[in-house]
Design a protein around this motif. Structure first.
Motif, mmCIF file in Angstrom:
data_model
loop_
_atom_site.group_PDB
_atom_site.id
_atom_site.type_symbol
_atom_site.label_atom_id
_atom_site.label_comp_id
_atom_site.label_asym_id
_atom_site.label_seq_id
_atom_site.Cartn_x
_atom_site.Cartn_y
_atom_site.Cartn_z
ATOM 1 N N ALA A 184 0.853 -1.185 0.000
ATOM 2 C CA ALA A 184 0.000 0.000 0.000
ATOM 3 C C ALA A 184 0.891 1.238 0.000
ATOM 4 N N VAL A 185 0.488 2.249 -0.756
ATOM 5 C CA VAL A 185 1.232 3.508 -0.839
ATOM 6 C C VAL A 185 0.342 4.614 -0.274
ATOM 7 N N MET A 186 0.862 5.327 0.724
ATOM 8 C CA MET A 186 0.079 6.362 1.399
ATOM 9 C C MET A 186 0.893 7.638 1.537
ATOM 10 N N GLY A 187 0.208 8.720 1.841
ATOM 11 C CA GLY A 187 0.877 9.990 2.076
ATOM 12 C C GLY A 187 -0.117 11.125 2.018
ATOM 13 N N PRO A 188 0.267 12.291 2.513
ATOM 14 C CA PRO A 188 -0.621 13.446 2.451
ATOM 15 C C PRO A 188 -0.950 13.817 1.011
ATOM 16 N N SER A 189 -1.979 14.610 0.826
ATOM 17 C CA SER A 189 -2.312 15.125 -0.494
ATOM 18 C C SER A 189 -1.102 15.854 -1.076
ATOM 19 N N GLY A 190 -0.779 15.532 -2.333
ATOM 20 C CA GLY A 190 0.363 16.165 -2.982
ATOM 21 C C GLY A 190 1.703 15.537 -2.667
ATOM 22 N N SER A 191 1.682 14.375 -1.995
ATOM 23 C CA SER A 191 2.943 13.728 -1.605
ATOM 24 C C SER A 191 3.623 13.003 -2.753
ATOM 25 N N GLY A 192 2.862 12.713 -3.828
ATOM 26 C CA GLY A 192 3.440 12.023 -4.978
ATOM 27 C C GLY A 192 3.004 10.586 -5.139
ATOM 28 N N LYS A 193 2.049 10.140 -4.325
ATOM 29 C CA LYS A 193 1.679 8.724 -4.369
ATOM 30 C C LYS A 193 1.024 8.325 -5.691
ATOM 31 N N SER A 194 0.134 9.156 -6.231
ATOM 32 C CA SER A 194 -0.488 8.820 -7.516
ATOM 33 C C SER A 194 0.537 8.890 -8.645
ATOM 34 N N THR A 195 1.461 9.842 -8.561
ATOM 35 C CA THR A 195 2.515 9.943 -9.577
ATOM 36 C C THR A 195 3.399 8.706 -9.533
ATOM 37 N N LEU A 196 3.718 8.225 -8.336
ATOM 38 C CA LEU A 196 4.511 6.996 -8.206
ATOM 39 C C LEU A 196 3.792 5.837 -8.884
ATOM 40 N N LEU A 197 2.492 5.708 -8.620
ATOM 41 C CA LEU A 197 1.713 4.626 -9.210
ATOM 42 C C LEU A 197 1.715 4.735 -10.736
ATOM 43 N N HIS A 198 1.504 5.939 -11.253
ATOM 44 C CA HIS A 198 1.428 6.134 -12.699
ATOM 45 C C HIS A 198 2.766 5.861 -13.373
ATOM 46 N N CYS A 199 3.865 6.259 -12.740
ATOM 47 C CA CYS A 199 5.180 5.986 -13.314
ATOM 48 C C CYS A 199 5.490 4.491 -13.258
ATOM 49 N N ALA A 200 5.169 3.849 -12.132
ATOM 50 C CA ALA A 200 5.439 2.422 -11.989
ATOM 51 C C ALA A 200 4.647 1.591 -12.987
ATOM 52 N N ALA A 201 3.454 2.081 -13.343
ATOM 53 C CA ALA A 201 2.574 1.348 -14.254
ATOM 54 C C ALA A 201 2.786 1.724 -15.721
ATOM 55 N N ILE A 203 -7.644 -10.906 -16.134
ATOM 56 C CA ILE A 203 -7.859 -11.899 -17.189
ATOM 57 C C ILE A 203 -6.606 -12.131 -18.031
ATOM 58 N N THR A 204 -5.730 -11.133 -18.130
ATOM 59 C CA THR A 204 -4.496 -11.295 -18.903
ATOM 60 C C THR A 204 -3.353 -11.845 -18.054
ATOM 61 N N ARG A 205 -3.644 -12.180 -16.802
ATOM 62 C CA ARG A 205 -2.640 -12.682 -15.853
ATOM 63 C C ARG A 205 -1.440 -11.722 -15.781
ATOM 64 N N PRO A 206 -1.669 -10.493 -15.363
ATOM 65 C CA PRO A 206 -0.606 -9.491 -15.372
ATOM 66 C C PRO A 206 0.475 -9.776 -14.329
ATOM 67 N N ALA A 207 1.672 -9.289 -14.630
ATOM 68 C CA ALA A 207 2.765 -9.431 -13.669
ATOM 69 C C ALA A 207 2.483 -8.608 -12.421
ATOM 70 N N VAL A 208 1.866 -7.442 -12.612
ATOM 71 C CA VAL A 208 1.567 -6.556 -11.486
ATOM 72 C C VAL A 208 0.160 -5.991 -11.663
ATOM 73 N N LEU A 209 -0.577 -5.931 -10.562
ATOM 74 C CA LEU A 209 -1.879 -5.274 -10.545
ATOM 75 C C LEU A 209 -1.727 -3.957 -9.781
ATOM 76 N N PHE A 210 -2.009 -2.852 -10.454
ATOM 77 C CA PHE A 210 -1.961 -1.539 -9.832
ATOM 78 C C PHE A 210 -3.384 -1.103 -9.511
ATOM 79 N N ALA A 211 -3.594 -0.640 -8.288
ATOM 80 C CA ALA A 211 -4.931 -0.241 -7.849
ATOM 81 C C ALA A 211 -4.872 1.171 -7.272
ATOM 82 N N ASP A 212 -5.695 2.063 -7.811
ATOM 83 C CA ASP A 212 -5.719 3.460 -7.378
ATOM 84 C C ASP A 212 -7.023 3.710 -6.626
ATOM 85 N N GLU A 213 -6.945 3.756 -5.299
ATOM 86 C CA GLU A 213 -8.122 3.946 -4.436
ATOM 87 C C GLU A 213 -9.248 2.969 -4.806
ATOM 88 N N PRO A 214 -8.980 1.657 -4.842
ATOM 89 C CA PRO A 214 -9.986 0.711 -5.335
ATOM 90 C C PRO A 214 -11.234 0.610 -4.479
#
Length: 248
Positions: free
Chosen positions: A45-62, A165-176
């Protein structure tokens, strides 16, 4: 990354990743030299205050955003240096996405939504596999239902089945679980937990909810674009206290 964790054990790794937006005096550094590896068969799980970069980290990693500098390694492939065609191929086959807003196609049934990534990738579609994965997420009796005929929790489970369904190597979840009531959220988190424990799926999840984060194997905390802490198998209280301290 843990020195005992080899590259073969790592599903995705960020190496000294910087992500900047804008230019000149308006330039903002959303990620500031982030380095982290996500081990195969684990849930982070990736957490942090608003503007900490967590969504950017997810988007870059994905592979949804390219870093300004640094590497993003999916296995032995550097997403930061990949062509747009290669990135599209990777996103269709090796990377799964689950978002807060479900992103289902309203005109398609549950099984058609799940089959969609295979059709887009030009892969053979096995409706037996599609129905099996919908049964796995508890929707074997909702195959022909369209999104408007499903609850929010059921729609999110369709979205998870579509991502898997594609059996991905990584599943990224943004506030699921962000759009779900507490009961549906518990069901979805239980499903994610079983994917890690039973199918050795790798999951990286951004969340603001300490209860959701505490279901993961570890929680990474960001502030000002940098990783500042990590907790392993924490309690909900430990997560909440650490997040509150960062937001103070």
């Amino acid at each position: 990354m843990d020195m005992l964790q080899t590259q073969a054990d790592t599903a995705v790794e960020l190496r000294d990743v910087v992500r900047e937006y804008g230019s000149g005096q308006a330039r903002v550094r959303a990620l500031d030299g982030v380095g982290i590896g996500f081990a195969r068969g684990t849930w982070t799980a990736v957490m942090g205050p608003s503007g900490s970069g967590k969504s950017t980290l997810l988007h870059c990693a994905a592979g949804l955003e390219r870093p300004t500098s640094g590497q993003v390694l999916l296995g032995d492939r550097d997403l930061a240096a990949a062509s747009e065609r290669d990135l599209t191929e990777l996103r269709r086959k090796d990377i799964g996405f689950v978002f807060q807003s479900f992103n289902l196609v309203s005109s398609l049934t549950a099984e058609q939504n799940v089959a969609l990534p295979l059709r887009l990738a030009g892969s053979k579609v096995s409706m037996t596999d599609v129905r099996a994965i919908l049964t796995t997420v508890g929707l074997g009796d909702r195959l022909g239902h369209r999104p408007r005929e499903l609850s929010g929790g059921q729609q999110q489970r369709v979205a998870i089945a579509r991502a898997m369904i594609t059996r991905p190597a990584v599943l990224f979840a943004d506030e699921p679980t962000g759009a779900l009531d507490s009961g549906a959220a518990r069901t979805v988190l239980g499903l994610l937990r079983s994917m890690v424990d039973d199918a050795q799926q790798t999951i990286v999840m951004v969340t603001h909810d300490p209860a959701a984060a505490a279901r993961a194997d570890s929680v990474v905390f960001l502030r000002d674009g940098r990783i500042v802490d990590r907790l392993v198998r924490p309690s909900v209280r430990e997560v909440a206290d650490r997040l509150a301290a960062l937001e103070a």
